[in-house]
Design a protein around this motif. Structure first.
Motif, PDB file in Angstrom:
ATOM      1  N   LEU A 224      16.580  82.292 -14.827  1.00  0.00           N
ATOM      2  CA  LEU A 224      15.936  81.063 -15.291  1.00  0.00           C
ATOM      3  C   LEU A 224      16.326  80.697 -16.722  1.00  0.00           C
ATOM      4  O   LEU A 224      16.617  79.538 -17.022  1.00  0.00           O
ATOM      5  N   VAL A 225      16.353  81.682 -17.609  1.00  0.00           N
ATOM      6  CA  VAL A 225      16.591  81.399 -19.022  1.00  0.00           C
ATOM      7  C   VAL A 225      17.998  80.844 -19.263  1.00  0.00           C
ATOM      8  O   VAL A 225      18.233  80.131 -20.235  1.00  0.00           O
ATOM      9  N   ASP A 226      18.932  81.166 -18.378  1.00  0.00           N
ATOM     10  CA  ASP A 226      20.310  80.710 -18.550  1.00  0.00           C
ATOM     11  C   ASP A 226      20.517  79.255 -18.128  1.00  0.00           C
ATOM     12  O   ASP A 226      21.601  78.702 -18.337  1.00  0.00           O
ATOM     13  N   LEU A 227      19.499  78.627 -17.521  1.00  0.00           N
ATOM     14  CA  LEU A 227      19.640  77.228 -17.104  1.00  0.00           C
ATOM     15  C   LEU A 227      19.700  76.320 -18.334  1.00  0.00           C
ATOM     16  O   LEU A 227      18.979  76.532 -19.309  1.00  0.00           O
ATOM     17  N   PRO A 228      20.543  75.275 -18.289  1.00  0.00           N
ATOM     18  CA  PRO A 228      20.548  74.308 -19.394  1.00  0.00           C
ATOM     19  C   PRO A 228      19.239  73.536 -19.441  1.00  0.00           C
ATOM     20  O   PRO A 228      18.470  73.508 -18.471  1.00  0.00           O
ATOM     21  N   ASP A 229      18.980  72.898 -20.564  1.00  0.00           N
ATOM     22  CA  ASP A 229      17.698  72.225 -20.777  1.00  0.00           C
ATOM     23  C   ASP A 229      17.423  71.176 -19.711  1.00  0.00           C
ATOM     24  O   ASP A 229      16.291  71.044 -19.244  1.00  0.00           O
ATOM     25  N   GLU A 230      18.431  70.417 -19.309  1.00  0.00           N
ATOM     26  CA  GLU A 230      18.214  69.358 -18.324  1.00  0.00           C
ATOM     27  C   GLU A 230      17.795  69.943 -16.974  1.00  0.00           C
ATOM     28  O   GLU A 230      16.909  69.408 -16.296  1.00  0.00           O
ATOM     29  N   ALA A 231      18.425  71.050 -16.579  1.00  0.00           N
ATOM     30  CA  ALA A 231      18.032  71.694 -15.320  1.00  0.00           C
ATOM     31  C   ALA A 231      16.602  72.224 -15.413  1.00  0.00           C
ATOM     32  O   ALA A 231      15.831  72.143 -14.442  1.00  0.00           O
ATOM     33  N   ARG A 248       6.345  78.390  -2.946  1.00  0.00           N
ATOM     34  CA  ARG A 248       6.034  79.340  -3.999  1.00  0.00           C
ATOM     35  C   ARG A 248       7.288  79.491  -4.859  1.00  0.00           C
ATOM     36  O   ARG A 248       8.382  79.725  -4.341  1.00  0.00           O
ATOM     37  N   ILE A 249       7.132  79.359  -6.162  1.00  0.00           N
ATOM     38  CA  ILE A 249       8.256  79.434  -7.082  1.00  0.00           C
ATOM     39  C   ILE A 249       8.341  80.841  -7.656  1.00  0.00           C
ATOM     40  O   ILE A 249       7.366  81.373  -8.178  1.00  0.00           O
ATOM     41  N   MET A 250       9.527  81.432  -7.546  1.00  0.00           N
ATOM     42  CA  MET A 250       9.816  82.701  -8.202  1.00  0.00           C
ATOM     43  C   MET A 250      11.051  82.511  -9.076  1.00  0.00           C
ATOM     44  O   MET A 250      11.896  81.661  -8.797  1.00  0.00           O
ATOM     45  N   ALA A 251      11.146  83.314 -10.127  1.00  0.00           N
ATOM     46  CA  ALA A 251      12.309  83.252 -11.010  1.00  0.00           C
ATOM     47  C   ALA A 251      12.645  84.643 -11.500  1.00  0.00           C
ATOM     48  O   ALA A 251      11.774  85.508 -11.608  1.00  0.00           O
ATOM     49  N   THR A 252      13.938  84.858 -11.771  1.00  0.00           N
ATOM     50  CA  THR A 252      14.372  86.127 -12.347  1.00  0.00           C
ATOM     51  C   THR A 252      14.964  85.870 -13.725  1.00  0.00           C
ATOM     52  O   THR A 252      15.420  84.767 -14.028  1.00  0.00           O
ATOM     53  N   SER A 253      14.944  86.912 -14.554  1.00  0.00           N
ATOM     54  CA  SER A 253      15.539  86.790 -15.881  1.00  0.00           C
ATOM     55  C   SER A 253      15.826  88.168 -16.452  1.00  0.00           C
ATOM     56  O   SER A 253      14.983  89.066 -16.368  1.00  0.00           O
ATOM     57  N   GLN A 254      17.022  88.327 -17.039  1.00  0.00           N
ATOM     58  CA  GLN A 254      17.329  89.553 -17.753  1.00  0.00           C
ATOM     59  C   GLN A 254      16.693  89.544 -19.142  1.00  0.00           C
ATOM     60  O   GLN A 254      16.498  90.591 -19.740  1.00  0.00           O
ATOM     61  N   LYS A 255      16.383  88.349 -19.629  1.00  0.00           N
ATOM     62  CA  LYS A 255      15.822  88.216 -20.975  1.00  0.00           C
ATOM     63  C   LYS A 255      14.304  88.127 -20.908  1.00  0.00           C
ATOM     64  O   LYS A 255      13.736  87.707 -19.901  1.00  0.00           O
ATOM     65  N   ASP A 256      13.651  88.502 -21.986  1.00  0.00           N
ATOM     66  CA  ASP A 256      12.205  88.372 -22.105  1.00  0.00           C
ATOM     67  C   ASP A 256      11.855  86.894 -22.191  1.00  0.00           C
ATOM     68  O   ASP A 256      12.266  86.209 -23.138  1.00  0.00           O
ATOM     69  N   PRO A 257      11.121  86.339 -21.211  1.00  0.00           N
ATOM     70  CA  PRO A 257      10.838  84.902 -21.211  1.00  0.00           C
ATOM     71  C   PRO A 257      10.105  84.437 -22.462  1.00  0.00           C
ATOM     72  O   PRO A 257      10.398  83.356 -22.987  1.00  0.00           O
ATOM     73  N   ALA A 258       9.133  85.226 -22.941  1.00  0.00           N
ATOM     74  CA  ALA A 258       8.387  84.829 -24.135  1.00  0.00           C
ATOM     75  C   ALA A 258       9.304  84.748 -25.346  1.00  0.00           C
ATOM     76  O   ALA A 258       9.235  83.798 -26.142  1.00  0.00           O
ATOM     77  N   ALA A 259      10.182  85.747 -25.497  1.00  0.00           N
ATOM     78  CA  ALA A 259      11.126  85.732 -26.618  1.00  0.00           C
ATOM     79  C   ALA A 259      12.110  84.579 -26.477  1.00  0.00           C
ATOM     80  O   ALA A 259      12.485  83.943 -27.471  1.00  0.00           O
ATOM     81  N   ALA A 260      12.521  84.287 -25.237  1.00  0.00           N
ATOM     82  CA  ALA A 260      13.444  83.179 -25.009  1.00  0.00           C
ATOM     83  C   ALA A 260      12.795  81.842 -25.363  1.00  0.00           C
ATOM     84  O   ALA A 260      13.446  80.941 -25.903  1.00  0.00           O
ATOM     85  N   MET A 261      11.499  81.714 -25.075  1.00  0.00           N
ATOM     86  CA  MET A 261      10.792  80.494 -25.444  1.00  0.00           C
ATOM     87  C   MET A 261      10.725  80.351 -26.960  1.00  0.00           C
ATOM     88  O   MET A 261      10.968  79.265 -27.518  1.00  0.00           O
ATOM     89  N   ALA A 263      12.789  81.498 -29.043  1.00  0.00           N
ATOM     90  CA  ALA A 263      14.132  81.232 -29.552  1.00  0.00           C
ATOM     91  C   ALA A 263      14.656  79.862 -29.135  1.00  0.00           C
ATOM     92  O   ALA A 263      15.758  79.487 -29.510  1.00  0.00           O
ATOM     93  N   GLY A 264      13.876  79.133 -28.343  1.00  0.00           N
ATOM     94  CA  GLY A 264      14.294  77.807 -27.925  1.00  0.00           C
ATOM     95  C   GLY A 264      15.204  77.796 -26.712  1.00  0.00           C
ATOM     96  O   GLY A 264      15.758  76.747 -26.349  1.00  0.00           O
ATOM     97  N   GLU A 265      15.361  78.948 -26.051  1.00  0.00           N
ATOM     98  CA  GLU A 265      16.224  79.018 -24.871  1.00  0.00           C
ATOM     99  C   GLU A 265      15.479  78.621 -23.597  1.00  0.00           C
ATOM    100  O   GLU A 265      16.108  78.272 -22.593  1.00  0.00           O
TER     101      GLU A 265
END
Length: 455
Positions: A224-231, A248-261, A263-265
């Motif tokens: 999820l975190v790797d998606l561009p802003d428009e996506a 039901r929506i599920m998402a995966t991420s190698q990065k910490d979502p809170a930290a990514a938020m 950082a603006g990612e």
């Protein structure tokens, strides 16, 4: 505790231990090695709580749960099993078991859960699934370690909710596999499971097409975190207007979502919509004790696919325990399956493992910390994640002793290596009495060999 407990297990030692412990706690105990006898006792109205193994000589304990619920509605059944996979935990949850513990279980923890069951007069109703279909029985979500058992219990709890699910972890830990397992064992199992890519979201009418394809099933957004802003913005709008058959929506991420938020990612509005429940999948470095179990599992899979029967030598298994495994379970599986085909004999040697691994064979940090990170900070983060993984329940009792043991063992092993196995010099280095060192070596089952000192 006050009440009658029915114990069913074909292991005489377990029956004896449970009978003695429960009797000392004030319970009356009926113990048997037969499911037939257990079911007769239940039908006769005996027992306030049942503790039952899964695999018994005359049947499967999980398959008896619906009959127990029919004969004695509200009778709590605690399932114990040596089949330490996610499948057992999920099936126990589906069959509405009161609780599930893997073998070898922590006796104080089992006693605590039995006391809680006795104190409750009626089990809360939970969702039951009547639809049955073919299921993958060989999911590589295998593990005896507490961190994996806690993950299994969390998966079982969130399986039939509609909340979005965020699955985080390093590459190769099995995030997408867990997402698929949650779908396949949920109420949505007969509906589609669709994985959406960036191109799917960015295509003309992409979100609308995805909703039409998933038809109220499960939609997985990979990394999820790797998606561009428009996506990400399109995904937000899709979640806000899902139509009449919301998936039901599920998402995966190698990065910490809170930290990514931070950082603006990751968009803040998307983060708050999709972070309803987070499952963190541990790296293989955090569950070293599962490596042998996973290796055996993958060897059996390879043999079923036509490879010859293989096993790892003790030296090879020990080497694998100390590898970094940057690719986690996926890397381990690929290595095991390759060795199953190329090994020169039935026993896979240490040299063959070393050759297959290549130059990187030393273990990295337990948790991906920075080079300059203090040990206390690394331990604190590790422990916090351990507590977080248990959700709203506490870890099993005895945490202090378990953590000290995990720290003491590698410290002493490394100190012994540095001093060439000289226990007098090792004790001096550690600042402890030599007799104390000897006792710890025995208690921690540390092998001592004399070798050239490092310095």
């Amino acid at each position: 505790m006050d009440g009658t407990v029915l114990v069913a297990d074909d292991d005489r030692t377990i029956r004896t231990v449970l009978t003695q412990a429960l009797t000392r706690a004030g319970c009356r105990v009926h113990a048997t090695s037969s499911l037939t006898t257990l079911m007769r006792w239940v039908a006769e109205g005996k027992g306030d709580v049942v503790i039952s193994d899964v695999v018994m000589p005359d049947g499967n304990g999980l398959e008896m749960l619906p009959k127990i619920a029919q004969d004695r509605p509200g009778l709590p059944v605690i399932v114990i099993s040596a089949q330490n996979t996610i499948m057992t935990a999920i099936k126990a949850a589906e069959a509405e078991a009161y609780d599930y513990l893997p073998k070898p279980f922590d006796l104080p923890e089992l006693m605590k859960r039995t006391a809680k069951a006795l104190a409750e007069t009626q089990k809360s109703p939970s969702s039951s699934v009547a639809v049955e279909q073919d299921r993958p029985e060989d999911l590589p979500l295998v593990g005896r370690t507490e961190v994996m058992q806690a993950l299994y219990r969390l998966i079982a709890r969130v399986m039939n909710t509609d909340m979005p699910l965020m699955i985080t972890g390093e590459s190769g830990t099995g995030k997408s596999l867990i997402a698929r397992a949650v779908h396949d064992f949920s109420d949505r199992r007969t509906l589609p499971f669709v994985t959406a890519s960036e191109s799917d979201l960015m295509a003309l009418e992409g979100p609308a097409r995805l909703l039409a394809e998933v038809k109220g099933g499960t939609l997985l957004i990979d990394e999820l975190v790797d998606l561009p802003d428009e996506a990400q913005a399109r995904l937000v709008r899709m979640m806000d207007s899902p139509g009449s058959h919301a998936p039901r929506i599920m998402a995966t991420s190698q990065k910490d979502p809170a930290a990514a938020m931070e950082a603006g990612e990751l968009r803040q509005d998307l983060y708050y919509r999709i972070s309803g429940t987070e499952l963190r999948v541990p790296s293989l470095r955090e569950r070293v004790e599962d490596i042998a179990l996973l290796s055996a599992h993958f060897l059996i899979k390879a043999e079923n696919d036509g490879a010859q029967h293989r096993r790892f030598s003790e030296e090879a298994s020990e080497m694998m325990r100390h590898c970094a495994w940057p690719g986690n379970v996926r890397q381990l599986e690929n290595l095991v399956r390759r060795l199953a085909l190329t090994a020169r004999s039935e026993e896979i040697s240490r040299s063959e493992v070393a050759a297959a691994l290549g130059p990187q064979t030393e273990a990295g940090p337990i948790i991906g910390g920075t080079v300059n990170e203090k040990l206390a900070d690394s331990v604190a983060r590790h422990l916090q994640r351990y507590f977080d993984l248990h959700g709203d329940i506490l870890p099993p009792p005895g945490l202090y002793a378990r953590i000290l043991r995990e720290v003491e063992a590698p410290l002493i092993e490394i100190a012994l290596t540095a001093t060439g196995g000289n226990q007098a010099k090792c004790a001096e280095l550690l600042g402890i009495n030599r007799n104390t060192l000897r006792k710890k070596i025995t208690d921690l089952d540390i092998e001592v060999t004399r070798r050239r000192k490092l310095m």
